[in-house]
Design a protein around this motif. Structure first.
Motif, PDB file in Angstrom:
ATOM      1  N   VAL A  57       0.921  -1.218  -0.025  1.00  0.00           N
ATOM      2  CA  VAL A  57      -0.193  -0.102   0.024  1.00  0.00           C
ATOM      3  C   VAL A  57       0.966   1.203  -0.035  1.00  0.00           C
ATOM      4  N   GLY A  58       1.704   1.261   0.853  1.00  0.00           N
ATOM      5  CA  GLY A  58       2.738   2.282   1.079  1.00  0.00           C
ATOM      6  C   GLY A  58       3.307   2.862  -0.397  1.00  0.00           C
ATOM      7  N   ASN A  59       3.693   1.741  -1.048  1.00  0.00           N
ATOM      8  CA  ASN A  59       4.273   1.932  -2.520  1.00  0.00           C
ATOM      9  C   ASN A  59       3.354   2.484  -3.300  1.00  0.00           C
ATOM     10  N   ALA A  60       2.052   2.041  -3.600  1.00  0.00           N
ATOM     11  CA  ALA A  60       1.019   2.375  -4.290  1.00  0.00           C
ATOM     12  C   ALA A  60       0.938   3.896  -4.077  1.00  0.00           C
ATOM     13  N   ILE A  61       0.848   4.384  -2.853  1.00  0.00           N
ATOM     14  CA  ILE A  61       0.427   5.715  -2.699  1.00  0.00           C
ATOM     15  C   ILE A  61       1.695   6.675  -3.016  1.00  0.00           C
ATOM     16  N   ASP A  62       2.806   6.397  -2.717  1.00  0.00           N
ATOM     17  CA  ASP A  62       4.053   7.035  -3.140  1.00  0.00           C
ATOM     18  C   ASP A  62       4.208   7.277  -4.472  1.00  0.00           C
ATOM     19  N   MET A  63       4.195   6.166  -5.058  1.00  0.00           N
ATOM     20  CA  MET A  63       4.174   5.945  -6.616  1.00  0.00           C
ATOM     21  C   MET A  63       3.054   7.008  -7.363  1.00  0.00           C
ATOM     22  N   ALA A  64       1.920   6.686  -6.813  1.00  0.00           N
ATOM     23  CA  ALA A  64       0.849   7.447  -7.276  1.00  0.00           C
ATOM     24  C   ALA A  64       1.109   8.770  -7.257  1.00  0.00           C
ATOM     25  N   GLU A  65       1.429   9.415  -6.103  1.00  0.00           N
ATOM     26  CA  GLU A  65       1.914  10.846  -5.949  1.00  0.00           C
ATOM     27  C   GLU A  65       2.791  11.185  -6.651  1.00  0.00           C
ATOM     28  N   CYS A  66       3.809  10.396  -7.117  1.00  0.00           N
ATOM     29  CA  CYS A  66       5.089  10.887  -7.755  1.00  0.00           C
ATOM     30  C   CYS A  66       4.521  10.886  -9.144  1.00  0.00           C
ATOM     31  N   VAL A  67       3.834   9.957  -9.745  1.00  0.00           N
ATOM     32  CA  VAL A  67       3.301   9.895 -11.365  1.00  0.00           C
ATOM     33  C   VAL A  67       2.292  10.691 -11.504  1.00  0.00           C
ATOM     34  N   ALA A  68       1.405  11.205 -10.312  1.00  0.00           N
ATOM     35  CA  ALA A  68       0.394  12.324 -10.905  1.00  0.00           C
ATOM     36  C   ALA A  68       1.140  13.742 -11.000  1.00  0.00           C
ATOM     37  N   ALA A  69       2.286  13.927  -9.993  1.00  0.00           N
ATOM     38  CA  ALA A  69       2.925  14.995 -10.382  1.00  0.00           C
ATOM     39  C   ALA A  69       3.722  15.280 -11.312  1.00  0.00           C
TER      40      ALA A  69
END
Length: 166
Positions: free
Chosen positions: A57-69
């Protein structure tokens, strides 16, 4: 666990243990981005082209935030900060970092029935696995995230106060 990639495959995207993305989250179609446990990305700092897909879950959140930016123009490479935990009966297993490429493991007794394993490549701390030793986990996680590597001999010494390493 196998990632759900049916839609991505139908779109003709490159698959490499999931949806292959670059360091920014772009797929083989520059108009399509992917993040989370379905996406495999280049292992940072690895010159061999190794890829990684993290299922947490932690990776999914962190990666999604980075990719969205990045979709908005940030152009920031995704640098994973992996951490995991699992309760296995009376054992709480907590993991910080990735032990990929380790050449040495330091075993450190914790308090009570706790124990931790510190993975090094040379003098570089890569990961910490802690079983019923939350203090070792939290300190190891903070050290790894800060890019700090205490000497293996210091970690191996049970007299060392881990908090002092911060």
């Amino acid at each position: 666990m196998l990632p759900e990639t049916t839609l991505a495959e139908a779109a003709g995207l490159t698959m490499l243990n999931g949806i292959a993305v670059d360091e920014y989250g772009r797929t083989s179609d520059p108009a399509i981005w992917a993040a989370g446990d379905c996406a495999s990305f280049p292992l940072p700092g690895d010159a061999t082209g190794a890829r990684l897909r993290l299922e947490s879950v932690g990776n999914a959140i962190d990666m999604a935030e980075c990719v969205a930016a990045n979709m908005l123009g940030a152009a920031q490479p995704y640098i994973p900060k992996p951490w995991f935990w699992s309760d296995q009966y009376d054992v709480k297993l907590q993991i910080a970092g990735l032990n990929t490429g380790y050449d040495r493991v330091i075993t450190r007794p914790g308090t009570g029935a706790g124990i931790s394993f510190w993975y090094y490549a040379g003098e570089t701390l890569l990961a910490v696995d802690a079983a019923n030793d939350p203090r070792a986990y939290m300190i190891g996680k903070r050290l790894i995230e800060a890019g700090r590597s205490p000497a293996p001999a210091v970690v191996a010494d049970p007299a060392t106060d881990l908090k002092a390493l911060l």
